[in-house]
Write a protein that holds these residues in place. Structure first.
Motif, PDB file in Angstrom:
ATOM      1  N   GLY A 197       0.775  -1.232   0.000  1.00 29.74           N
ATOM      2  CA  GLY A 197       0.000   0.000   0.000  1.00 29.74           C
ATOM      3  C   GLY A 197       0.805   1.279   0.000  1.00 29.74           C
ATOM      4  N   GLU A 198       2.136   1.203   0.053  1.00 30.85           N
ATOM      5  CA  GLU A 198       2.952   2.416   0.040  1.00 30.85           C
ATOM      6  C   GLU A 198       2.981   3.006  -1.370  1.00 30.85           C
ATOM      7  OE1 GLU A 198       7.538   3.857   1.093  1.00 30.85           O
ATOM      8  OE2 GLU A 198       7.014   1.731   1.051  1.00 30.85           O
ATOM      9  N   GLU A 199       2.898   4.345  -1.487  1.00 31.05           N
ATOM     10  CA  GLU A 199       2.944   5.018  -2.786  1.00 31.05           C
ATOM     11  C   GLU A 199       3.865   6.232  -2.718  1.00 31.05           C
ATOM     12  OE1 GLU A 199      -0.839   5.964  -4.459  1.00 31.05           O
ATOM     13  OE2 GLU A 199      -1.602   3.897  -4.340  1.00 31.05           O
ATOM     14  N   ASP A 201       5.463   9.424  -5.478  1.00 33.17           N
ATOM     15  CA  ASP A 201       5.275  10.022  -6.797  1.00 33.17           C
ATOM     16  C   ASP A 201       6.581  10.502  -7.420  1.00 33.17           C
ATOM     17  OD1 ASP A 201       2.539   9.627  -6.697  1.00 33.17           O
ATOM     18  OD2 ASP A 201       2.158  11.555  -5.728  1.00 33.17           O
ATOM     19  N   ASN A 202       6.565  10.563  -8.778  1.00 33.28           N
ATOM     20  CA  ASN A 202       7.554  11.249  -9.619  1.00 33.28           C
ATOM     21  C   ASN A 202       9.003  10.833  -9.356  1.00 33.28           C
ATOM     22  OD1 ASN A 202       5.457  12.592 -10.961  1.00 33.28           O
ATOM     23  ND2 ASN A 202       5.310  14.045  -9.258  1.00 33.28           N
ATOM     24  N   ASN A 203       9.925  11.815  -9.260  1.00 35.08           N
ATOM     25  CA  ASN A 203      11.358  11.507  -9.176  1.00 35.08           C
ATOM     26  C   ASN A 203      11.695  10.633  -7.975  1.00 35.08           C
ATOM     27  OD1 ASN A 203      11.966  12.856 -11.499  1.00 35.08           O
ATOM     28  ND2 ASN A 203      12.550  14.758 -10.486  1.00 35.08           N
ATOM     29  N   GLU A 204      10.993  10.870  -6.874  1.00 33.83           N
ATOM     30  CA  GLU A 204      11.238  10.063  -5.685  1.00 33.83           C
ATOM     31  C   GLU A 204      10.863   8.591  -5.935  1.00 33.83           C
ATOM     32  OE1 GLU A 204       9.594  12.911  -5.723  1.00 33.83           O
ATOM     33  OE2 GLU A 204      11.053  14.213  -4.702  1.00 33.83           O
ATOM     34  N   ALA A 205       9.921   8.374  -6.863  1.00 31.00           N
ATOM     35  CA  ALA A 205       9.523   7.007  -7.215  1.00 31.00           C
ATOM     36  C   ALA A 205      10.684   6.277  -7.886  1.00 31.00           C
ATOM     37  CB  ALA A 205       8.309   7.033  -8.139  1.00 31.00           C
ATOM     38  N   ILE A 206      11.392   6.981  -8.770  1.00 25.14           N
ATOM     39  CA  ILE A 206      12.561   6.393  -9.433  1.00 25.14           C
ATOM     40  C   ILE A 206      13.646   6.085  -8.404  1.00 25.14           C
ATOM     41  CG2 ILE A 206      14.419   6.802 -11.094  1.00 25.14           C
ATOM     42  CD1 ILE A 206      12.517   8.455 -12.747  1.00 25.14           C
ATOM     43  N   ASP A 207      13.907   7.036  -7.521  1.00 27.83           N
ATOM     44  CA  ASP A 207      14.929   6.823  -6.488  1.00 27.83           C
ATOM     45  C   ASP A 207      14.614   5.601  -5.639  1.00 27.83           C
ATOM     46  OD1 ASP A 207      16.262   9.078  -7.359  1.00 27.83           O
ATOM     47  OD2 ASP A 207      15.325  10.414  -5.885  1.00 27.83           O
ATOM     48  N   GLN A 208      13.336   5.449  -5.301  1.00 30.18           N
ATOM     49  CA  GLN A 208      12.919   4.317  -4.466  1.00 30.18           C
ATOM     50  C   GLN A 208      13.138   2.987  -5.186  1.00 30.18           C
ATOM     51  OE1 GLN A 208      12.175   4.052  -1.427  1.00 30.18           O
ATOM     52  NE2 GLN A 208      11.050   2.121  -1.185  1.00 30.18           N
ATOM     53  N   ILE A 209      12.737   2.916  -6.465  1.00 32.33           N
ATOM     54  CA  ILE A 209      12.867   1.650  -7.194  1.00 32.33           C
ATOM     55  C   ILE A 209      14.336   1.315  -7.415  1.00 32.33           C
ATOM     56  CG2 ILE A 209      12.902   2.155  -9.700  1.00 32.33           C
ATOM     57  CD1 ILE A 209      10.304  -0.103  -8.056  1.00 32.33           C
ATOM     58  N   CYS A 210      15.172   2.323  -7.641  1.00 34.02           N
ATOM     59  CA  CYS A 210      16.616   2.101  -7.823  1.00 34.02           C
ATOM     60  C   CYS A 210      17.250   1.570  -6.534  1.00 34.02           C
ATOM     61  CB  CYS A 210      17.305   3.393  -8.259  1.00 34.02           C
ATOM     62  SG  CYS A 210      16.981   3.840  -9.977  1.00 34.02           S
ATOM     63  N   GLU A 211      16.828   2.117  -5.416  1.00 33.47           N
ATOM     64  CA  GLU A 211      17.363   1.676  -4.126  1.00 33.47           C
ATOM     65  C   GLU A 211      17.006   0.212  -3.873  1.00 33.47           C
ATOM     66  OE1 GLU A 211      19.795   2.252  -0.993  1.00 33.47           O
ATOM     67  OE2 GLU A 211      19.334   3.730  -2.554  1.00 33.47           O
ATOM     68  N   LEU A 212      15.789  -0.168  -4.232  1.00 32.79           N
ATOM     69  CA  LEU A 212      15.349  -1.547  -4.050  1.00 32.79           C
ATOM     70  C   LEU A 212      16.152  -2.508  -4.931  1.00 32.79           C
ATOM     71  CD1 LEU A 212      11.523  -0.839  -3.942  1.00 32.79           C
ATOM     72  CD2 LEU A 212      12.829  -1.878  -2.084  1.00 32.79           C
ATOM     73  N   ILE A 213      16.396  -2.107  -6.177  1.00 30.03           N
ATOM     74  CA  ILE A 213      17.182  -2.949  -7.089  1.00 30.03           C
ATOM     75  C   ILE A 213      18.601  -3.121  -6.557  1.00 30.03           C
ATOM     76  CG2 ILE A 213      18.181  -3.094  -9.411  1.00 30.03           C
ATOM     77  CD1 ILE A 213      15.631  -1.635 -10.429  1.00 30.03           C
ATOM     78  N   GLN A 355       6.968  -7.357  -5.202  1.00 31.81           N
ATOM     79  CA  GLN A 355       6.169  -6.637  -4.208  1.00 31.81           C
ATOM     80  C   GLN A 355       6.294  -5.123  -4.384  1.00 31.81           C
ATOM     81  OE1 GLN A 355       8.541  -9.172  -2.582  1.00 31.81           O
ATOM     82  NE2 GLN A 355       6.990 -10.519  -3.443  1.00 31.81           N
ATOM     83  N   HIS A 356       7.083  -4.720  -5.407  1.00 31.66           N
ATOM     84  CA  HIS A 356       7.330  -3.294  -5.651  1.00 31.66           C
ATOM     85  C   HIS A 356       7.303  -3.037  -7.158  1.00 31.66           C
ATOM     86  CE1 HIS A 356       9.014  -3.351  -1.531  1.00 31.66           C
ATOM     87  NE2 HIS A 356       9.611  -4.464  -1.924  1.00 31.66           N
ATOM     88  N   LEU A 357       6.690  -1.920  -7.548  1.00 32.34           N
ATOM     89  CA  LEU A 357       6.688  -1.607  -8.974  1.00 32.34           C
ATOM     90  C   LEU A 357       6.753  -0.107  -9.219  1.00 32.34           C
ATOM     91  CD1 LEU A 357       3.607  -0.557  -9.908  1.00 32.34           C
ATOM     92  CD2 LEU A 357       3.098  -2.976  -9.664  1.00 32.34           C
TER      93      LEU A 357
END
Length: 755
Positions: A197-199, A201-213, A355-357
């Motif tokens: 349920g976490e969301e 937006d925008n540039n921070e979304a890219i940073d989050q997905i990169c950190e997870l990878i 679990q993340h997209l």
């Protein structure tokens, strides 16, 4: 005052001429030549009227096809002189709607101009993940209908800001009428979403997905035509997690790299490979991998090839730049099902995998997977035709009077339409083995029918009654009594597919080698040599038939086919006394049961398939494990063959139209090296083909079917055919496997119904 030599000419241009910058090109060319008139999109393509001095009109007509936009394709130009209107200036008019016959452009990768802007810090689109222009970006994946205008795409919900509107309206701008045009202010927005349920937006979304990878997570990222499953390709734990949770045991995974230099470090690439990798279509290219690289050994286990690609969207460019590591980029789907296009379905169907997209709010109207290609002797062979290449259109010089729909086979399905002067082949749909796959097939069919305003007069399908496509065809004609049904034999359709790509209308000698197809004698064909033309065919050679012990089970368990080959050559006691991995994998009682099935013909259908013979050789070579994906045995044999330099081959004979290979079996059993077995077997297939061609020296040669995906086989074969100075055709742009069947079906139907 106009010259007395002034004329006005009306032009109708057909081809890929919408959504590719064609109208602004005509506008600029007309101004350059000092001509008046107009240009407009229509359902027929593009309509142009030019008026001015006849010498300037001639110059315009000469330059028109020469300097056209890079994504455009001109199939025909109809020209007629009309009355002078003495209208001032040259205008771009709004689209008109007529009968739809213009061709739709596929989705195209990010162009160099947009990439440069995206990297420019002072540019208003710096690091904008949806930057595009008339020379690049989404097309097919966002279109609802033709003519290709913004209000007929999934961009219709995004209102352009003032700056984007100015660019869109300026004929001299690179983004004139670029339908997906947008920027940070007015375009689609990125969003990170987690299963919990976490969301963000925008540039921070890219940073989050990169950190997870970076932390080893497996995530999903929305591309142009659907979601990809993504992880660090150098992290074996991440790759293993993806494989276990996606139930993808050994099937190779495609890897996306930041640039071509990094690809060179992990693979041996030729100039032809490099050209494909860097092409505007940006397909996955199958190339030989280096033995030692930074990639996980689980990327493409047991084989010496790897699928590589470069970023093709601005979002990919941003991710690869931020991460600076190669990424697994595999389609988000359950095995055998279509690529997923929305985040709800990802979490519903693949909660164990991701679990993340990272997603965005522009809808994907038409799903489209990545294309897969490879080079053989510098010739491209298409394994999957999708993003970048499809929808693929073939222009016909003669107008097709009937509207014809061909539904393809049952695996690697595509759909083809024929109307006016065009044949359109859909992007790859996949295997019709599930409810979701069938629904995706029907959606693709509805999309093409809607876009081209298409209602069939004729439907074409395979002769196999069990194919879902055959059932769909027969269900349709049961409800539409005026629609004609044509059934085409599977391997004949393979031959026709290659003939259609090269516009052949003559007798050919066709080698149609694949895994399976319903034969005219109700057995399973797959090792067929045909003399074929557009109207008919006859079978002149085929591989000796063998039993598939257990029917379809044998396709997944090659050792059953291996045992069938042993039973055909040796007595039961001789087999029981053998000491080798194949025989040792069964108990004596199991061998006796299989032998009983073989002799009593219980659940042991006959097959002449060369694809299944590859399976048998794989098993006879000592590989007794079940296959985890289609074609795995062929890829492993190809890898083994590349480790041997022998020019020897096994014994065979050609007898009364039968390719007899029985003497090969004891030779294989006496050969100690699996590498030599593989190489000698491939050499044998090449030798068989070349010997048969020498019986029919007056006929051009056609090569089609999934067996010809084997690069080692094709490379050696084409070299030998060149030595014999034989003219041959092998599919290039159209899939050489069952993805080309629908085109072959339609090529025959056009000839049969319209002569």
């Amino acid at each position: 005052m106009e010259s007395s030599s002034s004329i006005r000419v009306h032009l109708r241009v057909e081809g890929i001429v919408q959504g590719v910058g064609f109208r602004p090109y005509i506008y600029k060319l007309a101004h350059c030549c000092g001509l008046n008139g107009y240009v407009s999109n229509s359902g027929d393509g593009v309509s142009i009227e030019i008026e001015g001095d006849s010498s300037k009109v001639e110059l315009f007509l000469k330059l028109l096809p020469v300097e056209k936009p890079p994504l455009s394709r001109i199939d025909s130009i109809e020209k007629k002189v009309v009355s002078l209107l003495h209208a001032p200036n040259f205008h771009i008019l709004d689209s008109t709607t007529n009968t739809i016959s213009t061709m739709l452009s596929p989705d195209i990768s990010l162009c160099s101009d947009c990439l440069a802007e995206m990297r420019e810090k002072n540019n208003r689109r710096y690091n904008y993940p949806f930057i595009n222009c008339t020379n690049c970006g989404p097309r097919y994946s966002i279109i609802k209908n033709l003519p290709y205008d913004r209000d007929k795409s999934s961009m219709d919900s995004f209102k352009m800001c003032h700056k984007c509107q100015e660019e869109y309206n300026n004929p001299l701008d690179r983004r004139y009428h670029a339908q997906p045009i947008s920027c940070f202010e007015c375009g689609p927005k990125l969003k990170y979403i987690s299963l919990y349920g976490e969301e963000i937006d925008n540039n921070e979304a890219i940073d989050q997905i990169c950190e997870l990878i970076k932390n080893g997570e497996v995530v999903a990222v929305k591309g142009i035509g659907g979601f990809h499953i993504v992880c660090d390709a150098t992290n074996t734990n991440s790759v293993k997690s993806l494989r276990v949770n996606k139930n993808r045991e050994t099937k190779p995974l495609a890897v996306m790299f930041q640039n071509i230099k990094l690809i060179r470090k992990i693979a041996h690439i030729s100039k032809a490979d490099e050209k494909l990798i860097l092409s505007k279509e940006r397909p996955i290219v199958i190339v030989p991998k280096r033995e030692n690289s930074i990639l996980s050994h689980l990327i493409a286990p047991n084989i010496d090839r790897i699928g590589v690609l470069l970023p093709y969207t601005p979002l990919h460019e941003i991710l690869l730049t931020k991460l600076a590591i190669p990424l697994v980029m595999t389609s988000a789907n359950i095995s055998g099902e279509p690529i997923i296009v929305d985040e709800k379905t990802i979490f519903k169907k693949m909660p164990l995998v991701v679990q993340h997209l990272l997603t965005y709010d522009r809808e994907i109207i038409n799903a489209c997977d990545d294309s897969v290609v490879q080079n053989s002797n510098n010739d491209m062979i298409t394994l999957r035709m999708a993003r970048g290449y499809a929808p693929y259109s073939l222009y016909q010089t003669k107008r097709i009077k009937k509207k014809i729909l061909a539904l393809g086979a049952n695996q690697k399905v595509t759909i083809s339409l024929a109307f006016d002067k065009n044949i359109v082949v859909s992007p790859h749909i996949g295997d019709l083995n599930s409810l979701d796959s069938n629904e995706y097939f029907k959606r693709t069919l509805e999309t093409l029918n809607r876009i081209y305003n298409f209602v069939p007069d004729i439907i074409v399908c395979d002769k196999h009654e069990g194919y879902e496509t055959s059932k769909i065809a027969k269900e349709y004609i049961s409800k539409h009594k005026d629609v004609i049904l044509i059934e085409v034999q599977h391997h004949y359709a393979h031959a026709l597919s290659c003939m259609a790509e090269y516009s052949l209308d003559e007798d050919v000698l066709a080698f149609c080698f694949d895994g399976t197809g319903y034969g005219d004698d109700s057995t399973l064909w797959g090792g067929e040599v045909l003399i074929a033309n557009r109207s008919d065919y006859r079978r002149v050679y085929h591989f000796k038939e063998f039993a598939l012990l257990g029917g379809e089970v044998a396709i997944k368990e090659p050792r059953r086919i291996g045992m069938s080959f042993l039973f055909s050559t040796f007595s039961l006691q001789e087999v029981l006394d053998m000491k080798n991995p194949l025989v040792d994998s069964y108990s004596d009682s199991e061998i006796k049961t299989l032998y009983s099935m073989y002799t009593r013909k219980i659940n042991s259908p006959k097959s002449s398939s060369l694809g299944r013979i590859f399976d048998a050789v794989y098993a006879l070579s000592g590989f007794i494990q079940a296959l985890s994906y289609e074609g795995e045995s062929g890829l492993i044999l190809e890898t083994l063959s590349n480790k041997s330099n022998t020019n020897a081959s096994f014994k065979y004979s050609l007898e009364d139209g039968v390719i007899e290979y029985s003497k090969m079996i004891p030779q294989i059993m006496n050969e100690e090296s699996s590498e030599k077995i593989a190489k000698k077997f491939i050499n044998t297939v090449v030798k068989i083909i070349c010997e048969i061609t020498q019986e029919f020296t007056h006929l051009p040669i056609v090569l089609s079917g999934g067996v010809f995906q084997n690069k080692s086989l094709v490379s050696k074969l084409t070299q030998e055919l060149n030595k014999l100075d034989r003219k041959y055709y092998i599919q290039s742009k159209i899939p050489i496997n069952d993805g080309g069947i629908s085109l072959g079906q339609i090529y025959h139907a056009i000839q049969k119904t319209e002569g």
